[in-house]
Structure formats: C-alpha cells, structure tokens
Motif scaffolding. Sequence first.
Motif, mmCIF file in Angstrom:
data_model
loop_
_atom_site.group_PDB
_atom_site.id
_atom_site.type_symbol
_atom_site.label_atom_id
_atom_site.label_comp_id
_atom_site.label_asym_id
_atom_site.label_seq_id
_atom_site.Cartn_x
_atom_site.Cartn_y
_atom_site.Cartn_z
ATOM 1 N N ALA A 42 -0.158 -11.152 5.054
ATOM 2 C CA ALA A 42 0.041 -9.855 4.401
ATOM 3 C C ALA A 42 -0.629 -9.824 3.031
ATOM 4 C CB ALA A 42 1.531 -9.556 4.280
ATOM 5 N N GLU A 43 -0.696 -10.981 2.367
ATOM 6 C CA GLU A 43 -1.348 -11.021 1.054
ATOM 7 C C GLU A 43 -2.829 -10.707 1.145
ATOM 8 O OE1 GLU A 43 -0.518 -14.751 -0.776
ATOM 9 O OE2 GLU A 43 1.605 -14.317 -1.107
ATOM 10 N N LEU A 44 -3.414 -10.878 2.335
ATOM 11 C CA LEU A 44 -4.809 -10.499 2.513
ATOM 12 C C LEU A 44 -4.999 -8.985 2.401
ATOM 13 C CD1 LEU A 44 -5.738 -12.766 5.579
ATOM 14 C CD2 LEU A 44 -6.155 -13.230 3.155
ATOM 15 N N GLN A 45 -3.897 -8.237 2.507
ATOM 16 C CA GLN A 45 -3.963 -6.779 2.439
ATOM 17 C C GLN A 45 -3.270 -6.236 1.180
ATOM 18 O OE1 GLN A 45 -2.306 -5.309 6.167
ATOM 19 N NE2 GLN A 45 -4.279 -5.525 7.179
ATOM 20 N N ASP A 46 -3.263 -7.020 0.120
ATOM 21 C CA ASP A 46 -2.604 -6.572 -1.116
ATOM 22 C C ASP A 46 -3.166 -5.247 -1.623
ATOM 23 O OD1 ASP A 46 -0.739 -8.525 -1.321
ATOM 24 O OD2 ASP A 46 -1.862 -9.793 -2.699
ATOM 25 N N ASP A 47 -4.455 -5.002 -1.376
ATOM 26 C CA ASP A 47 -5.068 -3.787 -1.888
ATOM 27 C C ASP A 47 -4.649 -2.544 -1.108
ATOM 28 O OD1 ASP A 47 -6.339 -4.642 0.387
ATOM 29 O OD2 ASP A 47 -8.352 -4.083 -0.268
ATOM 30 N N CYS A 48 -3.863 -2.715 -0.043
ATOM 31 C CA CYS A 48 -3.409 -1.565 0.742
ATOM 32 C C CYS A 48 -2.221 -0.849 0.107
ATOM 33 C CB CYS A 48 -3.022 -2.007 2.159
ATOM 34 S SG CYS A 48 -4.435 -2.496 3.195
ATOM 35 N N SER A 49 -1.458 -1.523 -0.731
ATOM 36 C CA SER A 49 -0.237 -0.929 -1.287
ATOM 37 C C SER A 49 -0.489 0.392 -2.007
ATOM 38 C CB SER A 49 0.458 -1.920 -2.222
ATOM 39 O OG SER A 49 0.887 -3.068 -1.494
ATOM 40 N N PRO A 50 -1.505 0.492 -2.884
ATOM 41 C CA PRO A 50 -1.749 1.792 -3.529
ATOM 42 C C PRO A 50 -2.129 2.880 -2.534
ATOM 43 C CG PRO A 50 -2.870 0.014 -4.703
ATOM 44 C CD PRO A 50 -2.396 -0.554 -3.401
ATOM 45 N N LEU A 51 -2.838 2.504 -1.462
ATOM 46 C CA LEU A 51 -3.228 3.492 -0.461
ATOM 47 C C LEU A 51 -2.011 3.996 0.308
ATOM 48 C CD1 LEU A 51 -6.474 1.821 0.934
ATOM 49 C CD2 LEU A 51 -6.302 3.735 -0.660
ATOM 50 N N VAL A 52 -1.078 3.102 0.609
ATOM 51 C CA VAL A 52 0.144 3.517 1.303
ATOM 52 C C VAL A 52 0.890 4.550 0.476
ATOM 53 C CG1 VAL A 52 2.404 2.748 2.133
ATOM 54 C CG2 VAL A 52 0.372 1.364 2.594
ATOM 55 N N GLU A 53 0.965 4.339 -0.831
ATOM 56 C CA GLU A 53 1.690 5.273 -1.700
ATOM 57 C C GLU A 53 1.026 6.639 -1.750
ATOM 58 O OE1 GLU A 53 4.650 4.849 -3.040
ATOM 59 O OE2 GLU A 53 4.659 2.961 -1.937
ATOM 60 N N ARG A 54 -0.264 6.714 -1.446
ATOM 61 C CA ARG A 54 -0.971 7.998 -1.464
ATOM 62 C C ARG A 54 -0.798 8.773 -0.168
ATOM 63 N NH1 ARG A 54 -6.861 6.159 -3.346
ATOM 64 N NH2 ARG A 54 -7.403 8.221 -2.467
ATOM 65 N N CYS A 55 -0.227 8.147 0.844
ATOM 66 C CA CYS A 55 -0.040 8.823 2.132
ATOM 67 C C CYS A 55 1.129 9.800 2.065
ATOM 68 C CB CYS A 55 0.212 7.793 3.235
ATOM 69 S SG CYS A 55 -1.247 6.824 3.668
ATOM 70 N N PRO A 56 1.060 10.894 2.837
ATOM 71 C CA PRO A 56 2.185 11.838 2.868
ATOM 72 C C PRO A 56 3.392 11.209 3.549
ATOM 73 C CG PRO A 56 0.535 12.437 4.505
ATOM 74 C CD PRO A 56 -0.064 11.331 3.683
ATOM 75 N N GLY A 57 4.573 11.626 3.139
ATOM 76 C CA GLY A 57 5.808 11.120 3.732
ATOM 77 C C GLY A 57 6.870 10.899 2.682
ATOM 78 N N ARG A 58 8.107 11.225 3.019
ATOM 79 C CA ARG A 58 9.199 11.094 2.061
ATOM 80 C C ARG A 58 9.710 9.670 1.951
ATOM 81 N NH1 ARG A 58 12.978 16.484 3.156
ATOM 82 N NH2 ARG A 58 11.361 18.049 2.656
ATOM 83 N N THR A 59 9.552 8.887 3.001
ATOM 84 C CA THR A 59 10.061 7.515 2.991
ATOM 85 C C THR A 59 8.898 6.534 3.075
ATOM 86 O OG1 THR A 59 10.263 7.366 5.411
ATOM 87 C CG2 THR A 59 12.132 8.291 4.185
ATOM 88 N N LEU A 60 9.158 5.300 2.641
ATOM 89 C CA LEU A 60 8.135 4.266 2.717
ATOM 90 C C LEU A 60 7.739 3.997 4.159
ATOM 91 C CD1 LEU A 60 6.394 2.050 1.436
ATOM 92 C CD2 LEU A 60 8.400 0.537 1.516
ATOM 93 N N GLN A 61 8.711 4.012 5.056
ATOM 94 C CA GLN A 61 8.416 3.776 6.468
ATOM 95 C C GLN A 61 7.458 4.842 7.020
ATOM 96 O OE1 GLN A 61 11.877 3.364 8.936
ATOM 97 N NE2 GLN A 61 10.711 3.322 10.845
ATOM 98 N N ARG A 62 7.691 6.104 6.646
ATOM 99 C CA ARG A 62 6.820 7.175 7.113
ATOM 100 C C ARG A 62 5.410 7.035 6.540
ATOM 101 N NH1 ARG A 62 4.768 10.321 10.872
ATOM 102 N NH2 ARG A 62 3.863 12.232 10.014
ATOM 103 N N ARG A 63 5.291 6.689 5.264
ATOM 104 C CA ARG A 63 3.973 6.529 4.647
ATOM 105 C C ARG A 63 3.217 5.364 5.283
ATOM 106 N NH1 ARG A 63 7.113 7.730 0.050
ATOM 107 N NH2 ARG A 63 7.205 5.524 -0.570
ATOM 108 N N ARG A 64 3.935 4.298 5.600
ATOM 109 C CA ARG A 64 3.296 3.172 6.286
ATOM 110 C C ARG A 64 2.800 3.587 7.668
ATOM 111 N NH1 ARG A 64 7.367 -1.980 5.134
ATOM 112 N NH2 ARG A 64 6.675 -2.427 2.994
#
Length: 300
Positions: A154-176
Amino acid sequence: MRIRTLSGDRGQAQELHWPPGWQERPTLAMLARGATLAINAGAASIWLVLRGGAELEGREGRFALDAGQWLYLDRESMPSVRAGARALVLGLVLPAGSQAQLQQSAHAPLFPGRGHAAPGARRALLRSWRRLQEPRLHPADAVRLLERLLRDLAELQDDCSPLVERCPGRTLQRRRQVFARLQRVMLYLEGHLERAPATTELAARASMSVWYFIRAFRALYGETPQAASARMRLQRSARLVLDRRLAISEVGAACGFENNCSFSRAFRTQFGVPPSIYRLHGGNVPAVHANPTDIRGQAG
C-alpha cells in the motif's frame, strides 16, 4: 491462515484455480525465466518485477513491465502473466473476499494502477515473500507477515491519498470506490494504446453515466478521458518513432490515429515538431524546432 504458494521457472506454464477450501486464501506467486501463469478465477492481483521484464494481458488490455515496476489489477481482470527470459516476478493474488476487506481497510487500501518501487522497497517485499513461503510458518505469523506485506504494498500508492480525497462522495469508503473505478478506466486506456475507446465504453467500465463519468474523471485527473487517451497514445507513438522499426505512417496507425495527417498534426502539437524531425534528432529536439515562436521573437 493458510497461504497458497506457487512458483514457475524455465518456461513452465500454469493456471491458477480456486480448489475447494481455498476460496478465501491468498496465493503467493513467483515467476522466472519465461514462466507463465493464467489466473482463471475472480481475484485481484498485484505484480512486481524484480529484474528483467514481464508481459501481462487481461481484460484491461496489454501491459509491459520493466524491472522495478508494479501493477495492481482488479478481480475482474483474469490476467495472464509471462516473465521475460531473465526475469523474476513476484505476485500476490487476493480472492474477492480478501480484496473487499482490503478496500475497506483504514491502513492498507490498494487501488488499480501501476507505478515504480524503489530498490529498498523491492528488497523488503522480497524478504516478506520468502518468509511467507516458509513451509513451517505458524498461521498466526502468516497473518502478521501478510498484513505487513499488504502495508508495504500500500505504501507504493502513497500518492493516491490526495486523489481519493478529491473524489465525490460523503464517506471515505464511497470516495475510495469512485477512485478505484476511475483507476480501472485509466488502466484500460493504457492497456489499449492501439485505439481510442469511446467515452460510452469507458463510462460503462466505470459503472457510471456518461455525464457523471466525464465530470468525475476531469475533476480527478485534470483532463477529459479522450484527452488522456490521446496523450497516452502520443507518448507511445514517440517511443515507436524512436524505435525505428515502423514507418512514420505505420506508427500513427499502430497508435489509433485515423490517418497520417491527423497523427502528424497531433504529434507536432504535443512535441513541437513532426514525427520525422523527432526521429531524425533521436528525440533531442533542437530549440529552433521546439520553440519557433520564441526564436522569431528573438530575431525580431
């Protein structure tokens, strides 16, 4: 937890099924020197090339990986993986239940995509792989080591976290979930560089309406799906132009352009020169060609 291990070497061809009793158990794979593995089951998988190169083909398309590169595929992929003649490739195959749990994990989510692992990360992952393959490993130790391996992956994808936060969705699960769907589309574009997939086709792969898909894609990646496709295909065309095995007109056709004129126009817009000049200078485009406006301004 019991972990299945599988290895192939010297051109050996194998298929991975889920026999009774193994449905929810991960599989560690190690392929070397021309070995191939076809996954004939609904399972997510991540592949890391330690040395040499590897070729993968699945429902997302075709991919070539060099040493240090990794690729994570969703459970619908059903990939076939082939290690190069001098390659060593590591794989972790996760059944549907394990992938669902991982997607909801707070510590080690994994998303479809590809990237590069630094030498230190590769060595650490190889150590974990080898320890998990020890025949006398206690089940409790296997669980602990697998969790550590997943965190390292998962650490290989550390740069994905900011992109996940930019996705639409009220919950973290939905944004993922939205991010994972859009990442599948990006892989699909990269796996089909020989053509330009229709927007309706891409939206269907993301399980979204066309309007919502275009809006979410552009908000996340900063470009439309068709612009992303053109950019990727032009990047491939530049490599093929320098490779010199194809004529310029053949390069355009191989990268999904309708005719040589449209290819040459798009190539010049992207790289500043026609493909013939790009080939002539080996990709090292002279400033007089790359920035004609600047040169004219200086002359005046």
